[in-house]
Enzyme design. Structure first.
Site, PDB file in Angstrom:
ATOM      1  N   GLY A 212       0.827  -1.207   0.000  1.00 64.20           N
ATOM      2  CA  GLY A 212       0.000   0.000   0.000  1.00 64.20           C
ATOM      3  C   GLY A 212       0.854   1.245   0.000  1.00 64.20           C
ATOM      4  N   ASN A 213       0.270   2.378   0.286  1.00 66.90           N
ATOM      5  CA  ASN A 213       1.042   3.625   0.390  1.00 66.90           C
ATOM      6  C   ASN A 213       0.398   4.547   1.421  1.00 66.90           C
ATOM      7  OD1 ASN A 213      -0.861   5.533  -1.014  1.00 66.90           O
ATOM      8  ND2 ASN A 213      -0.563   4.024  -2.655  1.00 66.90           N
TER       9      ASN A 213
END
Ligand code: CTP
Length: 403
Positions: A212-213
């Site tokens: 993810g980020n």
């Protein structure tokens, strides 16, 4: 959420028996999240007390330019009041006040404020049926309409005199919904559909892990709120985000992965008038997702990734009526890279964040942007909170939609 939320409303009360109903009207505006200031004609105070209206409006009531009794009294500035307001409503509006408004007579604070007001002015007449039908009143009303003031027509029914007919002030609920509809109908994005992507995407590795980020989704949610405040019907397609939104014009669709976001976007894109891709979509996703939690081993492990579909580029390729806006987050050669994306993805505008600017980017509450269009015009903005940035972005979009 009401379109009147946050609006500054100046209520002018004149001396009609219906003045008692303004207490309820003020409550309706306050419940909708509006800010209210009340200006009363001196005679209207016999029908409803300033204390009632100041308590309900949570603001002092104004009725005179100054008071001789109070040594510390300050000049009540009608120009400031007129400029403060987003809209002015005169309810009840008596035959006397309507006549003075139409003639520019100023013999009280309310009339001075009316003449100073630059905002839309609504008026809700209230009087006996013969007065309402009198040619003189009809002239006052049509003169006010010719000034651009907006009539909220009187209703029919039993009047305070005991007569039955037209002249009763519209009920507070009706006045409220009349103004709400009118304000909504005049919003610049009324009838337009806006599609917004927001937040990060999560690309699953196994049932418990993902790539993810740090995108919070905040920028996209602020854009959605702003579009709805401008009257648009908004589809907000968001990756996992803790942001909340509650607005009758916003439909939120939650997705996890880039592939899900792609599918949802293309359910709505063909009908959209404006599409804004603010999501931080993963560029790569694991080629395989393990069914079971991957067990740790002593040795190094590799996860093989494949590119995701570029959602924004796919929108650009299919673009017809849509005004398409993308984001670019760059660390070097910012303007050139952003211009390249604008062309490659067939965008109308690109919003550039530079990671070299402190406070810019996708995790915090602020952003510092530049906006580049197809003619290579660049507008640079200072560091602002993301709700203000959303307003700047829509101002740029609206100026180009009109062009
Ligand atoms: N975007 C998208 N779908 C993707 C990747 C990006 O819709 N799979 C959108 C983003 O929402 C953003 C814009 O494309 O509006 C910019 O994406 P970015 O990742 O910066 O651009 P890339 O073309 O992927 O270029 P690079 O990774 O080389 O910077």
């Amino acid at each position: 959420m009401s379109v009147l939320q946050g609006k500054k409303i100046l209520l002018g009360v004149t001396a009609g028996i219906a003045a008692y109903k303004t207490a309820h009207l003020v409550r309706l505006f306050i419940k909708a999240g509006a800010e209210i200031q009340v200006v009363m004609t001196p005679a209207s105070k016999d029908f409803v007390t300033p204390l009632t209206l100041s308590t309900l409006s949570k603001n002092p009531v104004h009725s005179t330019f100054y008071s001789k009794e109070d040594e510390n009294e300050v000049w009540n500035n009608h120009v400031d009041l007129g400029l403060w307001a987003d809209l002015m409503l005169i309810a009840p509006a008596t035959a006397n006040t309507l006549s003075k408004m139409s003639n520019g007579t100023v013999d009280n604070l309310l009339l001075a404020t009316y003449l100073s007001a630059k905002c839309p002015v609504y008026f809700a007449p209230a009087m006996d049926l013969d007065m309402y039908k009198h040619p003189s009143t009809e002239v006052s009303i049509s003169t006010l309409e010719s000034f651009g003031n907006i009539l909220i027509p009187a209703a029919s029914g039993e009047l305070a005199s005991g007569l039955v007919g037209e002249g009763r002030m519209a009920e507070p609920e009706d006045i409220f919904s009349f103004i709400e509809k009118d304000v909504l109908g005049k919003l610049p994005l009324k009838g337009k559909k806006v599609l917004i992507t927001a937040g990060p995407t999560y690309e699953a590795i196994d049932p418990v892990r993902f790539i993810g980020n740090h995108s919070s989704g905040k920028m996209g949610f602020e854009l959605a709120k702003n579009a709805a405040n401008l009257g648009a019907e908004v589809i907000l397609i968001s990756g996992p985000s803790a942001q909340q939104i509650s607005h009758s014009l916003v439909q939120r669709i939650n997705v996890k992965s880039a592939a899900e976001m792609y599918t949802e976007v293309h359910k709505f894109y063909s009908d959209a008038h404006i599409a804004i891709a603010s999501a931080a979509v993963a560029d790569y996703t694991p080629t395989e997702v393990a069914d079971q939690k991957i067990k740790k081993k002593g040795s190094a492990m590799e996860i093989v990734l494949k590119p995701t579909k570029d959602i924004l580029a796919s929108m650009g390729a299919l673009k017809k009526q849509q005004f398409l806006v993308g984001f670019a987050l760059e660390t070097n050669n910012e303007v050139e890279n952003a211009k390249g994306k604008l062309v490659r993805k067939n965008l109308d505008l690109i919003v550039l964040n530079s990671l070299q600017d402190k406070g810019a980017g996708f995790a915090g509450d602020t952003n510092k942007i530049s906006i580049i269009d197809t003619k290579n015009n660049i507008s640079e903005f200072p560091l602002k909170s993301k709700d203000r940035v959303a307003i700047d972005i829509f101002t740029e979009i609206l100026s180009r939609l009109d062009a």
